[in-house]
Design a protein around this motif. Sequence first.
Motif, PDB file in Angstrom:
ATOM      1  N   MET A 333       0.846  -1.178   0.000  1.00 46.02           N
ATOM      2  CA  MET A 333       0.000   0.000   0.000  1.00 46.02           C
ATOM      3  C   MET A 333       0.884   1.231   0.000  1.00 46.02           C
ATOM      4  N   GLY A 334       0.525   2.225  -0.798  1.00 46.94           N
ATOM      5  CA  GLY A 334       1.330   3.419  -0.892  1.00 46.94           C
ATOM      6  C   GLY A 334       1.991   3.536  -2.248  1.00 46.94           C
ATOM      7  N   THR A 335       1.892   2.523  -3.094  1.00 49.29           N
ATOM      8  CA  THR A 335       2.435   2.610  -4.426  1.00 49.29           C
ATOM      9  C   THR A 335       1.576   3.554  -5.250  1.00 49.29           C
ATOM     10  N   ALA A 336       2.225   4.447  -5.996  1.00 53.76           N
ATOM     11  CA  ALA A 336       1.487   5.418  -6.779  1.00 53.76           C
ATOM     12  C   ALA A 336       0.735   4.724  -7.900  1.00 53.76           C
ATOM     13  N   LYS A 337      -0.516   5.046  -8.053  1.00 56.24           N
ATOM     14  CA  LYS A 337      -1.307   4.486  -9.136  1.00 56.24           C
ATOM     15  C   LYS A 337      -2.521   5.364  -9.369  1.00 56.24           C
ATOM     16  N   GLU A 338      -3.263   5.070 -10.395  1.00 55.89           N
ATOM     17  CA  GLU A 338      -4.426   5.860 -10.770  1.00 55.89           C
ATOM     18  C   GLU A 338      -5.460   5.856  -9.659  1.00 55.89           C
ATOM     19  N   GLY A 339      -5.896   7.053  -9.256  1.00 49.70           N
ATOM     20  CA  GLY A 339      -6.947   7.150  -8.252  1.00 49.70           C
ATOM     21  C   GLY A 339      -6.457   6.894  -6.841  1.00 49.70           C
ATOM     22  N   TYR A 340      -5.178   6.827  -6.634  1.00 45.12           N
ATOM     23  CA  TYR A 340      -4.659   6.530  -5.298  1.00 45.12           C
ATOM     24  C   TYR A 340      -4.824   7.742  -4.388  1.00 45.12           C
ATOM     25  N   ILE A 341      -5.286   7.514  -3.165  1.00 49.50           N
ATOM     26  CA  ILE A 341      -5.464   8.579  -2.186  1.00 49.50           C
ATOM     27  C   ILE A 341      -4.154   8.752  -1.421  1.00 49.50           C
ATOM     28  N   VAL A 342      -3.610   9.944  -1.475  1.00 49.44           N
ATOM     29  CA  VAL A 342      -2.335  10.217  -0.818  1.00 49.44           C
ATOM     30  C   VAL A 342      -2.548  10.287   0.687  1.00 49.44           C
ATOM     31  N   ARG A 343      -1.729   9.542   1.414  1.00 46.12           N
ATOM     32  CA  ARG A 343      -1.815   9.535   2.867  1.00 46.12           C
ATOM     33  C   ARG A 343      -0.627  10.261   3.456  1.00 46.12           C
ATOM     34  N   LEU A 344      -0.695  10.545   4.752  1.00 46.38           N
ATOM     35  CA  LEU A 344       0.461  11.093   5.451  1.00 46.38           C
ATOM     36  C   LEU A 344       1.615  10.107   5.327  1.00 46.38           C
ATOM     37  N   GLY A 345       2.775  10.601   5.035  1.00 42.72           N
ATOM     38  CA  GLY A 345       3.936   9.760   4.796  1.00 42.72           C
ATOM     39  C   GLY A 345       4.263   9.645   3.329  1.00 42.72           C
ATOM     40  N   ASP A 346       3.289   9.960   2.464  1.00 45.14           N
ATOM     41  CA  ASP A 346       3.517   9.951   1.022  1.00 45.14           C
ATOM     42  C   ASP A 346       3.928  11.348   0.559  1.00 45.14           C
ATOM     43  N   TYR A 561       3.277   6.779  12.025  1.00 48.71           N
ATOM     44  CA  TYR A 561       4.547   6.177  12.413  1.00 48.71           C
ATOM     45  C   TYR A 561       4.384   4.686  12.714  1.00 48.71           C
ATOM     46  N   HIS A 562       3.239   4.297  13.254  1.00 50.03           N
ATOM     47  CA  HIS A 562       2.983   2.876  13.495  1.00 50.03           C
ATOM     48  C   HIS A 562       2.949   2.120  12.165  1.00 50.03           C
ATOM     49  N   LEU A 564       4.441   2.994   9.339  1.00 50.61           N
ATOM     50  CA  LEU A 564       5.789   2.949   8.788  1.00 50.61           C
ATOM     51  C   LEU A 564       6.648   1.895   9.492  1.00 50.61           C
ATOM     52  N   GLU A 565       6.433   1.742  10.793  1.00 51.24           N
ATOM     53  CA  GLU A 565       7.178   0.729  11.538  1.00 51.24           C
ATOM     54  C   GLU A 565       6.765  -0.672  11.097  1.00 51.24           C
ATOM     55  N   GLN A 566       5.482  -0.884  10.865  1.00 47.14           N
ATOM     56  CA  GLN A 566       5.019  -2.182  10.390  1.00 47.14           C
ATOM     57  C   GLN A 566       5.578  -2.488   9.003  1.00 47.14           C
ATOM     58  N   GLU A 567       5.690  -1.455   8.166  1.00 49.61           N
ATOM     59  CA  GLU A 567       6.265  -1.656   6.833  1.00 49.61           C
ATOM     60  C   GLU A 567       7.742  -2.012   6.942  1.00 49.61           C
ATOM     61  N   GLN A 568       8.422  -1.433   7.926  1.00 52.27           N
ATOM     62  CA  GLN A 568       9.829  -1.778   8.143  1.00 52.27           C
ATOM     63  C   GLN A 568       9.960  -3.253   8.532  1.00 52.27           C
ATOM     64  N   VAL A 569       9.077  -3.719   9.400  1.00 55.99           N
ATOM     65  CA  VAL A 569       9.093  -5.127   9.806  1.00 55.99           C
ATOM     66  C   VAL A 569       8.845  -6.022   8.606  1.00 55.99           C
ATOM     67  N   SER A 570       7.909  -5.646   7.735  1.00 51.13           N
ATOM     68  CA  SER A 570       7.601  -6.461   6.559  1.00 51.13           C
ATOM     69  C   SER A 570       8.776  -6.505   5.598  1.00 51.13           C
ATOM     70  N   ILE A 571       9.519  -5.398   5.514  1.00 56.78           N
ATOM     71  CA  ILE A 571      10.700  -5.366   4.644  1.00 56.78           C
ATOM     72  C   ILE A 571      11.779  -6.302   5.182  1.00 56.78           C
ATOM     73  N   THR A 572      11.990  -6.259   6.498  1.00 57.64           N
ATOM     74  CA  THR A 572      12.978  -7.146   7.117  1.00 57.64           C
ATOM     75  C   THR A 572      12.625  -8.603   6.865  1.00 57.64           C
ATOM     76  N   THR A 573      11.351  -8.924   6.997  1.00 56.12           N
ATOM     77  CA  THR A 573      10.895 -10.288   6.742  1.00 56.12           C
ATOM     78  C   THR A 573      11.116 -10.684   5.290  1.00 56.12           C
ATOM     79  N   SER A 574      10.857  -9.730   4.382  1.00 59.92           N
ATOM     80  CA  SER A 574      11.029 -10.009   2.961  1.00 59.92           C
ATOM     81  C   SER A 574      12.483 -10.261   2.622  1.00 59.92           C
ATOM     82  N   TYR A 575      13.384  -9.528   3.272  1.00 59.23           N
ATOM     83  CA  TYR A 575      14.822  -9.750   3.044  1.00 59.23           C
ATOM     84  C   TYR A 575      15.221 -11.155   3.489  1.00 59.23           C
ATOM     85  N   LYS A 576      14.665 -11.620   4.600  1.00 63.86           N
ATOM     86  CA  LYS A 576      14.986 -12.961   5.077  1.00 63.86           C
ATOM     87  C   LYS A 576      14.477 -14.016   4.104  1.00 63.86           C
TER      88      LYS A 576
END
Length: 581
Positions: A333-346, A561-562, A564-576
């Motif tokens: 979630m957060g990938t730019a695409k047609e009709g995407y609603i910009v959230r805080l952090g974007d 921030y919560h 973004l932290e969850q996305e960081q955890v998902s990235i770490t998992t993806s690297y593993k």
Amino acid sequence: MRPRIRDASDKLRPNRDDDHGEAKFHRKHLPPLRTMFGRWRKWTVLVAAIWIQASTGTNFDFSAYSSHLKSVLGISQVRLNYLAVASDLGKAFGWSSGIALGYFPLSVVLFAAAAMGFVGYGVQWLVITNIITLPYSLVFLCCLLAGLSICWFNTACFILCIRHFPNNRALALSLTVSFNGISAALYSLAFNAINPLSSNLYLLLNSLVPLVVSFAALYPVLAKPSLDPTPDSESRRHDSHVFTILNVLAVMTSFHLLLSSSSTSSARLNFLGAIILLVFPLCAPVIVYARDYFLPVINHRLNHDNSGYVMLNVDELKSQKAFVSSNTGYEHMGTAKEGYIVRLGDEHSFRLLISRLEFWLYYIAYFCGGTIGLVYSNNLGQIAQSLGQNSTILVTIYSSFSFFGRLLSAAPDFMHKRFRLTRSGWFAIALLPTPIAFILLAVSSSQQTVLQTATALIGLSSGFIFAAAVSITSDLFGPNSVGVNHNILITNIPIGSLLYGYVAASIYESNASPEITLIVSDSIVCIGRDCYFKTFVFWGCLSILGVVSSLLLYIRTKPVYHRLEQEQVSITTSYKDLDPL
């Protein structure tokens, strides 16, 4: 398929002795000399940015010579305030440096900033020493040019940090911006070492020192050390240790400047000690290499104990997020695409930015917090004069504690695992000392201890806000738009400088009764506690509004921030998952 990255245990493995069963640690081989030199060159860029920042916070020493300038020009307190506003108004044109970088090399922008400061402060020095006489309007333009030079210097330093420390830009920025807060204390030390009887020396130093430092920093600025876009764990550990040493040296420098202001020892020795502390960071990478080689057991234990520490900021998170998505087929979630609603952090455009309630809460908190602290520092000369105190000591205290506050702005990066508080939460806490300080000033400003304590609290608070604001703007409204969006945020500084300064000047002159007034031409000098009493009450009430606004901002941005932290955890998992081993 990505190769497996070895951890610290692969770098330094214990060998078991068959007879005793004890582990023996062998020293790691030092990297090739060319690699070490390349990494050292990267750190010289950061040290150059530190030197530039330490010499270009020239707007913070305005109060040290403002009374003399007011007397020479024969102007009122209100018109003196307009000169302070002119210096701050230069920040409103900070966007021009970004445009210049699109057409000219960074070195050209750096020396353009040095030239503007040289002319802006140099002409004021000629005026204050009665070598030339200029109308008020031209002095105003010189202050404006000097303020603009500071913005251009800041932009050059920001670009140096972002280009050469893409993975640790938050730490690099917070460290370099911190040194901007010690400029006034550094210049006060130089003033005492050269000629403590002539306040116009500040303007001469403001004019010449940044130019000299720009020449000294030219080689690191022109150097282009090779960068590893995906540094391994050893490189990350090395960077974290160097940053730790640099932060320790920064604290030592600040303590040295603070203690030197009240020291009875030789001012020249104290000034020489400050110069040595500013040069010593060049040795930090060498110290880390030496520790890794000569103390392998300690190094192994430290690496093992700190193995959970990850130097990762939000900007790096977003770039890694894109990398993982491209390698795993995930679409977060957060990938730019047609009709995407910009959230805080974007990423936020100008129109979207000003439509956000969070932005205006942030704007008000800054306007009623850090900006008030800056205006207070601009008035320190007249505050000290009205209360019979030494303005140089107050300027040094404000500068040193502003430096401490800027260093503390890195707390969210270093203490995230111990204190799970968002940057906006730290921002709200940082605003608390300001209303406390103004309450102290309103109750008992005539006491020297109270005045110095309140000045320290305001410096600590405003310093944190100035340094943390760049990272918060990046977190909430997008890292790629931070240059434009942050310049929009700091438009509150010239507005606040004009409004708060005008109110303070009006109250100052209205309380100058014939019994306590000295008049030189149009210049009115007010003596007594009443000169700033109502101003302190007014600023204190506004700073409480800033605290309330920052608390609302914290509540509204905590989920961001919560996430973004969850996305960081998902990235770490993806690297593993990507690592076959």
